[in-house]
Scaffold this motif. Structure first.
Motif, PDB file in Angstrom:
ATOM      1  N   GLU A  82       0.849  -1.189   0.000  1.00 33.92           N
ATOM      2  CA  GLU A  82       0.000   0.000   0.000  1.00 33.92           C
ATOM      3  C   GLU A  82       0.886   1.240   0.000  1.00 33.92           C
ATOM      4  O   GLU A  82       2.053   1.180   0.396  1.00 33.92           O
ATOM      5  N   LEU A  83       0.302   2.365  -0.420  1.00 31.87           N
ATOM      6  CA  LEU A  83       1.094   3.598  -0.484  1.00 31.87           C
ATOM      7  C   LEU A  83       1.695   3.950   0.883  1.00 31.87           C
ATOM      8  O   LEU A  83       2.834   4.432   0.968  1.00 31.87           O
ATOM      9  N   ASP A  84       0.943   3.667   1.954  1.00 30.92           N
ATOM     10  CA  ASP A  84       1.407   4.001   3.310  1.00 30.92           C
ATOM     11  C   ASP A  84       2.560   3.114   3.782  1.00 30.92           C
ATOM     12  O   ASP A  84       3.115   3.354   4.852  1.00 30.92           O
ATOM     13  N   ASP A  85       2.891   2.083   3.004  1.00 28.50           N
ATOM     14  CA  ASP A  85       4.043   1.253   3.371  1.00 28.50           C
ATOM     15  C   ASP A  85       5.353   1.933   2.999  1.00 28.50           C
ATOM     16  O   ASP A  85       6.432   1.435   3.361  1.00 28.50           O
ATOM     17  N   SER A  86       5.291   3.032   2.296  1.00 25.78           N
ATOM     18  CA  SER A  86       6.501   3.787   1.958  1.00 25.78           C
ATOM     19  C   SER A  86       7.157   4.271   3.247  1.00 25.78           C
ATOM     20  O   SER A  86       6.531   4.988   4.045  1.00 25.78           O
ATOM     21  N   ALA A  87       8.403   3.854   3.459  1.00 28.04           N
ATOM     22  CA  ALA A  87       9.085   4.164   4.718  1.00 28.04           C
ATOM     23  C   ALA A  87      10.516   3.652   4.648  1.00 28.04           C
ATOM     24  O   ALA A  87      10.910   2.981   3.687  1.00 28.04           O
ATOM     25  N   LEU A  88      11.278   3.966   5.701  1.00 27.06           N
ATOM     26  CA  LEU A  88      12.598   3.383   5.906  1.00 27.06           C
ATOM     27  C   LEU A  88      12.415   2.164   6.811  1.00 27.06           C
ATOM     28  O   LEU A  88      11.820   2.282   7.889  1.00 27.06           O
ATOM     29  N   TYR A  89      12.873   1.013   6.381  1.00 25.09           N
ATOM     30  CA  TYR A  89      12.756  -0.209   7.168  1.00 25.09           C
ATOM     31  C   TYR A  89      14.113  -0.529   7.789  1.00 25.09           C
ATOM     32  O   TYR A  89      15.103  -0.712   7.084  1.00 25.09           O
ATOM     33  N   LEU A  90      14.121  -0.573   9.101  1.00 24.42           N
ATOM     34  CA  LEU A  90      15.352  -0.770   9.859  1.00 24.42           C
ATOM     35  C   LEU A  90      15.389  -2.152  10.482  1.00 24.42           C
ATOM     36  O   LEU A  90      14.398  -2.629  11.037  1.00 24.42           O
ATOM     37  N   CYS A  91      16.533  -2.759  10.396  1.00 26.18           N
ATOM     38  CA  CYS A  91      16.791  -4.033  11.041  1.00 26.18           C
ATOM     39  C   CYS A  91      17.760  -3.791  12.190  1.00 26.18           C
ATOM     40  O   CYS A  91      18.683  -2.964  12.066  1.00 26.18           O
ATOM     41  N   ALA A  92      17.571  -4.474  13.304  1.00 26.50           N
ATOM     42  CA  ALA A  92      18.466  -4.342  14.448  1.00 26.50           C
ATOM     43  C   ALA A  92      18.758  -5.725  15.000  1.00 26.50           C
ATOM     44  O   ALA A  92      17.862  -6.567  15.077  1.00 26.50           O
ATOM     45  N   SER A  93      20.001  -5.962  15.375  1.00 29.52           N
ATOM     46  CA  SER A  93      20.350  -7.263  15.959  1.00 29.52           C
ATOM     47  C   SER A  93      20.972  -7.075  17.335  1.00 29.52           C
ATOM     48  O   SER A  93      21.468  -5.993  17.679  1.00 29.52           O
ATOM     49  N   SER A  94      20.934  -8.154  18.120  1.00 33.33           N
ATOM     50  CA  SER A  94      21.557  -8.172  19.432  1.00 33.33           C
ATOM     51  C   SER A  94      21.921  -9.610  19.766  1.00 33.33           C
ATOM     52  O   SER A  94      21.448 -10.547  19.109  1.00 33.33           O
ATOM     53  N   PHE A  95      22.781  -9.805  20.777  1.00 34.70           N
ATOM     54  CA  PHE A  95      23.224 -11.178  21.052  1.00 34.70           C
ATOM     55  C   PHE A  95      22.304 -11.903  22.008  1.00 34.70           C
ATOM     56  O   PHE A  95      22.501 -13.072  22.300  1.00 34.70           O
ATOM     57  N   SER A  96      21.269 -11.205  22.519  1.00 35.25           N
ATOM     58  CA  SER A  96      20.263 -11.884  23.321  1.00 35.25           C
ATOM     59  C   SER A  96      19.031 -11.008  23.381  1.00 35.25           C
ATOM     60  O   SER A  96      19.012  -9.906  22.807  1.00 35.25           O
ATOM     61  N   THR A  97      18.017 -11.466  24.102  1.00 34.55           N
ATOM     62  CA  THR A  97      16.798 -10.671  24.242  1.00 34.55           C
ATOM     63  C   THR A  97      16.818  -9.821  25.510  1.00 34.55           C
ATOM     64  O   THR A  97      15.868  -9.123  25.791  1.00 34.55           O
ATOM     65  N   GLY A  98      17.896  -9.891  26.273  1.00 33.94           N
ATOM     66  CA  GLY A  98      17.962  -9.168  27.531  1.00 33.94           C
ATOM     67  C   GLY A  98      18.290  -7.695  27.352  1.00 33.94           C
ATOM     68  O   GLY A  98      18.808  -7.267  26.328  1.00 33.94           O
ATOM     69  N   ASP A  99      18.004  -6.919  28.412  1.00 28.84           N
ATOM     70  CA  ASP A  99      18.207  -5.473  28.341  1.00 28.84           C
ATOM     71  C   ASP A  99      19.677  -5.077  28.290  1.00 28.84           C
ATOM     72  O   ASP A  99      20.018  -3.987  27.859  1.00 28.84           O
ATOM     73  N   ASN A 100      20.563  -5.964  28.761  1.00 31.76           N
ATOM     74  CA  ASN A 100      21.983  -5.629  28.775  1.00 31.76           C
ATOM     75  C   ASN A 100      22.653  -5.840  27.431  1.00 31.76           C
ATOM     76  O   ASN A 100      23.856  -5.603  27.303  1.00 31.76           O
ATOM     77  N   SER A 101      21.889  -6.294  26.458  1.00 32.11           N
ATOM     78  CA  SER A 101      22.439  -6.495  25.119  1.00 32.11           C
ATOM     79  C   SER A 101      21.890  -5.419  24.207  1.00 32.11           C
ATOM     80  O   SER A 101      20.733  -5.477  23.788  1.00 32.11           O
ATOM     81  N   PRO A 102      22.682  -4.396  23.901  1.00 33.40           N
ATOM     82  CA  PRO A 102      22.150  -3.282  23.113  1.00 33.40           C
ATOM     83  C   PRO A 102      21.808  -3.697  21.683  1.00 33.40           C
ATOM     84  O   PRO A 102      22.394  -4.626  21.136  1.00 33.40           O
ATOM     85  N   LEU A 103      20.848  -2.988  21.092  1.00 33.86           N
ATOM     86  CA  LEU A 103      20.485  -3.212  19.696  1.00 33.86           C
ATOM     87  C   LEU A 103      21.466  -2.475  18.785  1.00 33.86           C
ATOM     88  O   LEU A 103      21.827  -1.332  19.038  1.00 33.86           O
ATOM     89  N   HIS A 104      21.878  -3.154  17.729  1.00 35.74           N
ATOM     90  CA  HIS A 104      22.733  -2.553  16.710  1.00 35.74           C
ATOM     91  C   HIS A 104      21.911  -2.446  15.430  1.00 35.74           C
ATOM     92  O   HIS A 104      21.452  -3.463  14.911  1.00 35.74           O
ATOM     93  N   PHE A 105      21.717  -1.231  14.948  1.00 35.88           N
ATOM     94  CA  PHE A 105      20.859  -0.999  13.793  1.00 35.88           C
ATOM     95  C   PHE A 105      21.676  -0.960  12.507  1.00 35.88           C
ATOM     96  O   PHE A 105      22.818  -0.477  12.482  1.00 35.88           O
ATOM     97  N   GLY A 106      21.043  -1.453  11.433  1.00 39.51           N
ATOM     98  CA  GLY A 106      21.575  -1.252  10.092  1.00 39.51           C
ATOM     99  C   GLY A 106      21.175   0.123   9.577  1.00 39.51           C
ATOM    100  O   GLY A 106      20.459   0.875  10.245  1.00 39.51           O
ATOM    101  N   ASN A 107      21.636   0.447   8.360  1.00 44.09           N
ATOM    102  CA  ASN A 107      21.335   1.751   7.780  1.00 44.09           C
ATOM    103  C   ASN A 107      19.963   1.810   7.120  1.00 44.09           C
ATOM    104  O   ASN A 107      19.529   2.872   6.687  1.00 44.09           O
ATOM    105  N   GLY A 108      19.297   0.676   7.018  1.00 44.43           N
ATOM    106  CA  GLY A 108      17.925   0.671   6.540  1.00 44.43           C
ATOM    107  C   GLY A 108      17.773   0.469   5.044  1.00 44.43           C
ATOM    108  O   GLY A 108      18.723   0.619   4.259  1.00 44.43           O
ATOM    109  N   THR A 109      16.546   0.115   4.664  1.00 41.82           N
ATOM    110  CA  THR A 109      16.123   0.035   3.260  1.00 41.82           C
ATOM    111  C   THR A 109      15.023   1.054   3.064  1.00 41.82           C
ATOM    112  O   THR A 109      14.003   1.014   3.764  1.00 41.82           O
TER     113      THR A 109
END
Lengths: 114, 115
Positions: A82-109
């Motif tokens: 849909e037209l409203d899907d136009s956006a920057l899509y960001l992916c983020a990874s971390s080494f666990s689901t815990g709060d002490n593992s920060p998210l590292h973001f990509g530059n996006g699509t």
């Protein structure tokens, strides 16, 4: 150490089409999250994958789906664009689901739907 | 649900000026609070965080204190530089997120620092 990489960087699609976005997580990271960032807005959580299973989802319809592979890379699929899907899509990874593992973001699509 | 309200921009300052970007939040329980920065054409980078009340996060001259009584996490820097020009996002992770590390973001504040 290789960071989070996303492909493609830019994409133009027509309304009704389907799109697949790809993300390679940072080395050693087993958790991947996807976010949608509309122009001038903050990112919104789409879903998260941990060890190949979806373990959390935001307020997005089922036409947004994903996969995580054994090497922890991930795909975001969007059907019936849909037209409203136009956006920057960001992916983020971390080494666990815990709060002490920060998210590292990509530059996006950057997805544009016309 | 969780929400973050951020000072609207854009903010334009001269080099060496004092910076404050206001952020307030609504959440149940005791969320963790974050500031992220986004430079043009790039993804988000974690700037600082605080995980409990009265904690102060700091990095690269930026500071923010977790104030539970006012549900705030304002970002400050004593002397900004041209290289600080970017978009700044306040975010929280609340206990209602379950096992997923879902961040709730504010709408962002564009900062421009002039030489």
């Amino acid at each position: 150490e290789t960071g989070v990489t996303q492909s493609p960087t830019h994409l133009i699609k027509t309304r009704g089409q389907q799109v697949t976005l790809r993300c390679s997580s940072q080395s050693g990271h087993n958790t991947v999250s996807w976010y949608q960032q509309a122009l001038g807005q903050g990112p919104q959580f789409i879903f998260q994958y941990y060890r190949e299973e979806e373990n959390g989802r935001g307020n997005f319809p089922p036409r947004f789906s994903g996969l995580q592979f054994p090497n922890y890379s991930s795909e975001l699929n969007v059907n019936a664009l849909e037209l409203d899907d136009s956006a920057l899509y960001l992916c983020a990874s971390s080494f666990s689901t815990g709060d002490n593992s920060p998210l590292h973001f990509g530059n996006g699509t950057r997805l544009t739907v016309t | 649900g969780n929400s973050v309200t951020q000072m609207e921009g854009p903010v334009t300052l001269s080099e060496e000026a004092f910076l404050t970007i206001n952020c307030t939040y609504t959440a149940t329980g005791y969320p963790s609070l974050f500031w992220y920065v986004q430079y043009p054409g790039e993804g988000l980078q974690l700037l600082l965080k605080a995980t409990k009340a009265d904690d102060k996060g700091s990095n690269k001259g930026f500071e923010a204190t977790y104030r539970k009584e006012t549900t705030s996490f304002h970002l400050e820097k004593g002397s900004v530089q041209v290289s600080d020009s970017a978009v700044y996002f306040c975010a929280l992770r609340g206990i209602s997120s379950g096992s997923a590390r879902q961040l709730t973001f504010g709408s962002g504040t564009q900062l421009t620092v002039l030489p």
